[in-house]
Design a protein around this motif. Structure first.
Motif: not given
Length: 313
Positions: A164-167, A182-185, A189-192, A213-218
């Protein structure tokens, strides 16, 4: 008794020194030779052992041991051990480090540390990150409980039951944590999670997010979301500098006190334990207090760089 009181020493000590003076005069006042074996390791021997430890390497192994240093210097193993202990030398230990190559390292350090030490008014500072691929692990054999003189023991092998993944967003001022599993990476997930934060943080507060500084944050979707929610402000830590994000300290607490020795036969059981841990933490939150200034951090990094430069010559 008057001398004893003024000098704050025992009366027996005063009588001893007075008697020695009456018997031998000034010659009786110096300390007498003490019992025991005469010292065999000289100051020069100590210096030689320290210099050899710091400046030389053994011929074959990667580092000195007390046995190999004793053989190289002609001193006993116990003498080498005492020299290292009193000089705070530990050749058997090795720690890792990583210096960021981010061209904006200085600016980002000052930005993030500024939020820690002098947060803006009417705003909430949150440290955010994702702990991904948390494994639900079940030991292949039952765990043997602790007994007097015997620690808890568990089999080294395990059975994987899924991940599992934890924000998590750590509120710097109070130590409270907002979390979401959430189960999927996936990038969505970041927007949610941002949407979840928007609902839980009071609407009259600005939100300053410290994150990696991850690409998924931009991504374009995140940029679009931020334009629609102008009270959110993103502050990125330098590349390779996860230590600057305080939520990593909370992840460390979660790992050491819940996950590392946990036994979970399913992802559902793992997630249930994480939610329980999160709820218990928020009942009595403990903030992680940042104390280093940006100048202190940058001076220390500069010192590391200088040591690396000197070690190449």
């Amino acid at each position: 008794m008057e001398v004893s009181r003024r000098l704050k020493v025992a009366p027996e000590a005063v009588r001893t020194w007075r008697r020695r003076f009456l018997d031998r005069g000034l010659d009786g006042l110096p300390d007498e030779p003490r019992p025991g074996v005469p010292r065999q390791i000289t100051d020069a021997d100590v210096e030689r052992g320290i210099v050899k430890t710091l400046e030389e390497k053994p011929a074959n192994p990667t580092h000195w041991s007390t046995r190999s240093m004793a053989a190289a210097t002609g001193m006993s193993q116990s003498a080498i051990s005492r020299i290292w202990r009193t000089s705070a030398l530990a050749p058997h230990r090795c720690e890792t480090f990583k210096l960021s190559t981010d061209p904006l390292f200085i600016d980002k350090v000052r930005d993030v540390v500024g939020l820690y030490l002098d947060p803006p008014e009417k705003a909430l500072v949150l440290c955010l990150d994702e702990k991904s691929q948390i494994q639900a692990l079940d030991r292949s054999q039952p765990v043997l409980p602790i007994m007097p003189g015997v620690p808890e023991r568990r089999s080294h092998d395990y059975v994987r039951a899924g991940t599992t993944n934890l924000f998590a967003a750590l509120e710097v001022a109070t130590g409270k944590v907002i979390g979401s599993l959430h189960r999927r990476h996936r990038a969505a997930g970041f927007r949610n999670f941002l949407t979840k934060l928007d609902k839980e943080v009071p609407a009259d507060l600005d939100v300053h997010l410290i994150l990696h500084n991850y690409a998924t944050h931009k991504t374009p979707a995140i940029k679009k979301w931020l334009l629609a929610h102008p009270r959110f402000h993103l502050h990125f830590t330098p590349t390779g500098s996860s230590w600057l994000n305080l939520v990593e300290r909370w992840f460390g607490e979660l790992t050491s006190k819940k996950l590392r020795r946990g036994v979970h036969r399913s992802v559902q059981a793992l997630e249930r334990d994480i939610r329980t841990w999160l709820a218990d933490w928020n009942e009595h939150p403990r903030p992680f207090v940042w104390t280093k200034t940006a100048d202190e951090i940058l001076d220390k990094v500069a010192a590391y760089c200088q040591r690396i430069s000197d070690s190449r010559h």
